[in-house]
Design a protein around this motif. Sequence first.
Motif, short mmCIF file in Angstrom:
data_model
loop_
_atom_site.label_atom_id
_atom_site.label_comp_id
_atom_site.label_asym_id
_atom_site.label_seq_id
_atom_site.Cartn_x
_atom_site.Cartn_y
_atom_site.Cartn_z
N GLY A 1 -7.19 0.41 -11.67
CA GLY A 1 -6.74 1.36 -10.66
C GLY A 1 -5.96 0.69 -9.54
O GLY A 1 -5.92 1.20 -8.43
N ASN A 2 -5.33 -0.45 -9.84
CA ASN A 2 -4.65 -1.19 -8.79
C ASN A 2 -3.45 -1.94 -9.37
O ASN A 2 -3.61 -2.73 -10.31
CB ASN A 2 -5.63 -2.19 -8.15
CG ASN A 2 -5.08 -2.80 -6.89
OD1 ASN A 2 -4.52 -2.10 -6.05
ND2 ASN A 2 -5.23 -4.10 -6.75
N ILE A 3 -2.26 -1.70 -8.84
CA ILE A 3 -1.04 -2.31 -9.37
C ILE A 3 -1.10 -3.84 -9.35
O ILE A 3 -0.59 -4.51 -10.27
CB ILE A 3 0.22 -1.80 -8.61
CG1 ILE A 3 1.51 -2.39 -9.16
CG2 ILE A 3 0.12 -2.05 -7.13
CD1 ILE A 3 1.86 -1.97 -10.54
N ASN B 1 -3.55 5.73 -4.93
CA ASN B 1 -3.71 5.29 -6.32
C ASN B 1 -3.54 3.77 -6.45
O ASN B 1 -3.38 3.26 -7.56
CB ASN B 1 -2.76 6.06 -7.26
CG ASN B 1 -1.31 5.93 -6.83
OD1 ASN B 1 -0.96 5.04 -6.05
ND2 ASN B 1 -0.46 6.80 -7.34
N THR B 2 -3.57 3.07 -5.34
CA THR B 2 -3.56 1.60 -5.33
C THR B 2 -4.78 1.19 -4.52
O THR B 2 -4.78 1.32 -3.28
CB THR B 2 -2.28 1.08 -4.64
OG1 THR B 2 -1.18 1.71 -5.26
CG2 THR B 2 -2.15 -0.41 -4.76
N HIS C 1 -2.23 1.94 -15.64
CA HIS C 1 -3.08 2.51 -14.59
C HIS C 1 -3.92 3.62 -15.23
O HIS C 1 -3.42 4.38 -16.07
CB HIS C 1 -2.20 3.08 -13.47
CG HIS C 1 -2.97 3.37 -12.22
ND1 HIS C 1 -3.87 4.40 -12.13
CD2 HIS C 1 -2.97 2.77 -10.99
CE1 HIS C 1 -4.39 4.43 -10.91
NE2 HIS C 1 -3.86 3.44 -10.20
N LEU D 1 -2.89 -4.96 -12.42
CA LEU D 1 -2.12 -4.66 -13.64
C LEU D 1 -0.99 -5.68 -13.81
O LEU D 1 -0.72 -6.14 -14.92
CB LEU D 1 -1.54 -3.24 -13.57
CG LEU D 1 -2.60 -2.13 -13.59
CD1 LEU D 1 -1.97 -0.76 -13.32
CD2 LEU D 1 -3.32 -2.09 -14.94
N ILE E 1 3.39 5.18 -12.12
CA ILE E 1 2.03 5.48 -11.64
C ILE E 1 2.07 6.68 -10.68
O ILE E 1 1.26 7.60 -10.78
CB ILE E 1 1.40 4.24 -10.96
CG1 ILE E 1 1.26 3.11 -11.98
CG2 ILE E 1 0.05 4.57 -10.33
CD1 ILE E 1 0.82 1.78 -11.40
N GLN F 1 4.29 -0.99 -5.32
CA GLN F 1 4.07 -0.18 -6.52
C GLN F 1 5.29 0.66 -6.89
O GLN F 1 5.61 0.83 -8.07
CB GLN F 1 2.86 0.73 -6.32
CG GLN F 1 2.62 1.67 -7.49
CD GLN F 1 1.29 2.38 -7.40
OE1 GLN F 1 0.27 1.82 -7.76
NE2 GLN F 1 1.30 3.60 -6.92
#
Length: 425
Positions: free
Chosen positions: A391-393, A263-264, A408, A396, A204, A197
């Motif tokens: 909510g996940n790279i 945040n991943t 995100h 995305l 993010i 990320q």
Amino acid sequence: MQTSFTPEQLQNPEIQVANKILRNCVHCGFCTATCPTFVTLGDELDSPRGRIYLIKDMLENNRPAAEEEVLHIDRCLSCLSCMTTCPSGVDYMHLVDHARVHIEETYKRPWADRLLRNALAQILPYPARMRAALKLAQFGKPFAFLLAGNSMLAKRLRAMLKLAPASMAPAQNLGGTVHKAKGETKARVALLAGCAQQALAPSINTATISLLNRLGVEVIIPASAGCCGALAHHMGRHEQALAAARQNVGAWSGQNFDAVIVNTSGCGTVLKDYGFLLRNDAMAEQAAKISAIAMDISEFLLKIYEPSRAAPGLTVVYHAACSLQHGQGITAAPKTLLRKAGFTVVEPADAHLCCGSAGTYNIMQPDISASLRRRKLDTLHATKPDVIAAGNIGCLTQLAGDGLPTVHMVELLDWMAGGEKPAGL
Ligand code: SF4
Ligand code: SF4
């Protein structure tokens, strides 16, 4: 399900766990209907129940993994949709994790597979190496046509080139930084800065820190914390995954953090499992404590988030990452927060199905991944949104490049609380 492990086999604590999991399965098959690989391929051996039978046979007979087991277990996304569906509470996650370690220890893959898997394991968990690889891929992108052909290797190399973003943001190195709260400090948290990320979308972490600081939360990123170990873990590289887990548990322990924020969501599922992963380790107690305070950013924000800007009049289609909805059971919090921030939130049909990202799956299984991506994008487009949020790279990156911005959810929340407008918009 009856099992027939010998008393000697059951002395092995790993087999004890597998035995307990297998015995919970009543082979009802409910899980097949919600399994993305069964829905895509229609083969019972590519369903959770089929894989459970393969794993049972391999472990009971205490034999090296064979090509058939490797084929069908490699095709599993570890999306855990089957666990959400299963009425008997079968812990498929720990069973397939065990099977992957067994495969890694007993099966010799073709040389090209070994080379690629080694390269991924040695590059993706390290932000600087990942960044260098992405730059190389950017350079190689115009020459992708040279990788023509339908061989698996050509498809995998093309899938890798596709991951390279059109432009790269400046390098982010957050290790060893402290970000003070604005005004009164209401909480102190550690943030898992992530590995891939940091190279793919540093915005993010920037948005996460800026939002938490504005809400009165001090954010600390210990220099010694690194990759969560998920990539190695899902490749069956047990020792590499354990080493990453120990490193992080050591970095976050003894500092009285109110939470370890992730945040991943793919990483969050693994962090919440550190207590299990290290249950027989000298660091077992510390690992359990870290798992107990690990929180997805959406869980943490739920009680404290307050927007400060007027609603932007945008429709957001929320894509629920499997690791968040199935791995951590978090379904409502992200949507509640986005609505509170003033967005109109819609959801796609078949929201339980994976987008085909799944760590390195989009590289290793390019055909199934591409089919799941198309299916997911079609359902997302059908909601006529302005933007896709997740909510996940991994998701995305997988869903980018199809005519809709992908951001995100924390970037949208930060924007509505006074932060920067997400560059993706
Ligand atoms: S739904 Fe659960 S109990 Fe039924 S076959 Fe699948 S894993 Fe086994
Ligand atoms: S984890 Fe996902 S892909 Fe694997 S068996 Fe379960 S539902 Fe199917």
